[in-house]
Write a protein that holds these residues in place. Structure first.
Motif, PDB file in Angstrom:
ATOM      1  N   GLY A  53      45.984  32.307  25.575  1.00 42.72           N
ATOM      2  CA  GLY A  53      45.751  33.215  24.454  1.00 42.72           C
ATOM      3  C   GLY A  53      45.685  34.668  24.912  1.00 42.72           C
ATOM      4  N   LEU A  54      45.060  34.912  26.063  1.00 42.83           N
ATOM      5  CA  LEU A  54      45.002  36.274  26.607  1.00 42.83           C
ATOM      6  C   LEU A  54      46.388  36.765  27.002  1.00 42.83           C
ATOM      7  CD1 LEU A  54      41.754  36.009  28.774  1.00 42.83           C
ATOM      8  CD2 LEU A  54      42.052  37.285  26.639  1.00 42.83           C
ATOM      9  N   PHE A  78      41.900  44.933  30.538  1.00 40.36           N
ATOM     10  CA  PHE A  78      42.170  44.016  31.641  1.00 40.36           C
ATOM     11  C   PHE A  78      40.927  43.781  32.481  1.00 40.36           C
ATOM     12  CE2 PHE A  78      46.574  44.314  30.583  1.00 40.36           C
ATOM     13  CZ  PHE A  78      47.126  43.154  31.098  1.00 40.36           C
ATOM     14  N   ASN A  79      40.127  44.817  32.709  1.00 40.77           N
ATOM     15  CA  ASN A  79      38.888  44.636  33.478  1.00 40.77           C
ATOM     16  C   ASN A  79      37.916  43.706  32.764  1.00 40.77           C
ATOM     17  OD1 ASN A  79      39.314  45.949  35.885  1.00 40.77           O
ATOM     18  ND2 ASN A  79      38.576  47.913  35.123  1.00 40.77           N
ATOM     19  N   GLU A  80      37.868  43.787  31.429  1.00 42.69           N
ATOM     20  CA  GLU A  80      36.982  42.906  30.657  1.00 42.69           C
ATOM     21  C   GLU A  80      37.346  41.441  30.869  1.00 42.69           C
ATOM     22  OE1 GLU A  80      37.229  43.919  26.524  1.00 42.69           O
ATOM     23  OE2 GLU A  80      36.384  45.917  26.842  1.00 42.69           O
ATOM     24  N   ASN A  81      38.609  41.160  31.107  1.00 37.45           N
ATOM     25  CA  ASN A  81      39.077  39.770  31.181  1.00 37.45           C
ATOM     26  C   ASN A  81      39.525  39.331  32.566  1.00 37.45           C
ATOM     27  OD1 ASN A  81      38.985  38.994  28.275  1.00 37.45           O
ATOM     28  ND2 ASN A  81      40.300  40.784  28.112  1.00 37.45           N
ATOM     29  N   LYS A  82      39.286  40.128  33.595  1.00 38.34           N
ATOM     30  CA  LYS A  82      39.825  39.795  34.915  1.00 38.34           C
ATOM     31  C   LYS A  82      39.194  38.562  35.548  1.00 38.34           C
ATOM     32  CE  LYS A  82      37.041  42.917  37.756  1.00 38.34           C
ATOM     33  NZ  LYS A  82      37.098  44.063  38.637  1.00 38.34           N
ATOM     34  N   ASN A  83      37.985  38.221  35.198  1.00 40.95           N
ATOM     35  CA  ASN A  83      37.327  37.054  35.784  1.00 40.95           C
ATOM     36  C   ASN A  83      37.170  35.918  34.787  1.00 40.95           C
ATOM     37  OD1 ASN A  83      36.940  38.256  38.362  1.00 40.95           O
ATOM     38  ND2 ASN A  83      35.246  39.444  37.506  1.00 40.95           N
ATOM     39  N   MET A  88      41.522  31.823  37.235  1.00 41.53           N
ATOM     40  CA  MET A  88      42.850  31.717  36.670  1.00 41.53           C
ATOM     41  C   MET A  88      43.758  31.024  37.668  1.00 41.53           C
ATOM     42  SD  MET A  88      44.217  35.077  34.739  1.00 41.53           S
ATOM     43  CE  MET A  88      43.111  35.939  33.670  1.00 41.53           C
ATOM     44  N   SER A  89      44.639  30.199  37.137  1.00 44.25           N
ATOM     45  CA  SER A  89      45.596  29.540  38.022  1.00 44.25           C
ATOM     46  C   SER A  89      46.627  30.559  38.489  1.00 44.25           C
ATOM     47  CB  SER A  89      46.283  28.384  37.275  1.00 44.25           C
ATOM     48  OG  SER A  89      47.109  28.897  36.248  1.00 44.25           O
ATOM     49  N   SER A  90      47.346  30.196  39.542  1.00 44.22           N
ATOM     50  CA  SER A  90      48.319  31.113  40.122  1.00 44.22           C
ATOM     51  C   SER A  90      49.380  31.572  39.117  1.00 44.22           C
ATOM     52  CB  SER A  90      48.959  30.477  41.350  1.00 44.22           C
ATOM     53  OG  SER A  90      49.812  31.390  41.973  1.00 44.22           O
ATOM     54  N   PRO A  91      50.018  30.653  38.346  1.00 40.86           N
ATOM     55  CA  PRO A  91      51.003  31.132  37.364  1.00 40.86           C
ATOM     56  C   PRO A  91      50.371  32.036  36.303  1.00 40.86           C
ATOM     57  CG  PRO A  91      51.270  28.773  37.705  1.00 40.86           C
ATOM     58  CD  PRO A  91      50.002  29.193  38.418  1.00 40.86           C
ATOM     59  N   THR A  92      49.135  31.721  35.920  1.00 38.19           N
ATOM     60  CA  THR A  92      48.446  32.546  34.927  1.00 38.19           C
ATOM     61  C   THR A  92      48.136  33.917  35.513  1.00 38.19           C
ATOM     62  OG1 THR A  92      47.488  30.565  33.945  1.00 38.19           O
ATOM     63  CG2 THR A  92      46.469  32.654  33.374  1.00 38.19           C
ATOM     64  N   ALA A  93      47.680  33.948  36.763  1.00 42.11           N
ATOM     65  CA  ALA A  93      47.387  35.227  37.417  1.00 42.11           C
ATOM     66  C   ALA A  93      48.655  36.061  37.547  1.00 42.11           C
ATOM     67  CB  ALA A  93      46.768  34.985  38.789  1.00 42.11           C
ATOM     68  N   LEU A  94      49.762  35.437  37.892  1.00 38.59           N
ATOM     69  CA  LEU A  94      51.029  36.167  37.987  1.00 38.59           C
ATOM     70  C   LEU A  94      51.456  36.699  36.628  1.00 38.59           C
ATOM     71  CD1 LEU A  94      53.066  33.948  40.489  1.00 38.59           C
ATOM     72  CD2 LEU A  94      52.090  36.215  40.893  1.00 38.59           C
ATOM     73  N   GLY A  95      51.256  35.912  35.584  1.00 38.72           N
ATOM     74  CA  GLY A  95      51.566  36.361  34.228  1.00 38.72           C
ATOM     75  C   GLY A  95      50.717  37.558  33.830  1.00 38.72           C
TER      76      GLY A  95
END
Length: 136
Positions: free
Chosen positions: A57-58, A42-47, A1-8
């Protein structure tokens, strides 16, 4: 995930965890179950890796889940003497609910359902408007 996406995602995670604390205060079982469900999702989608549209979409799913928790669920208190679940709705719920969904009892967990209907007949739903701002 990109930084802005990770922050979101981190921001959304914190937002989602704050909602059940308000919504389910006093109902430890529902609070625990909702937090487990949020953490599991969140764990299902963390990586997650892939096109930006997938990550976006997430993040949109986080916003939709928050909106559903804030505006799509109301709590009721069981009045055993009257065999009624008393539900007070605020204006944020009133505009989104019709007469059919306002009287549908859907327990959060099986334990909550057993607590509500422990051998007695199914309680009726009594919906009233909440007095005061933000009161449920």
């Amino acid at each position: 995930m990109s930084s802005p996406t990770a922050l979101g995602a981190i921001s959304g995670y914190h937002r989602l965890f704050s909602v059940p604390c308000h919504l389910f205060s006093g109902d430890n079982c529902a609070l625990r179950e909702s937090c487990i469900a949020i953490h599991t999702k969140f764990n299902e989608n963390k990586n997650v890796a892939g096109p930006p549209e997938h990550s976006e979409g997430l993040l949109q799913m986080i916003d939709e889940a928050e909106d559903m928790l804030l505006h799509g669920i109301v709590r009721g208190e069981l009045n055993r003497e009257r065999n009624v679940v008393e539900v007070k709705i605020g204006p944020e719920h009133e505009t989104r609910m019709d007469s059919e969904t306002m009287t549908h009892l859907a327990p959060i967990t099986a334990e909550t359902e057993r607590h509500i209907i422990d051998g007695c007949r199914k309680p009726k739903i009594e919906v009233t408007k909440a007095s005061g701002c933000g009161q449920l």
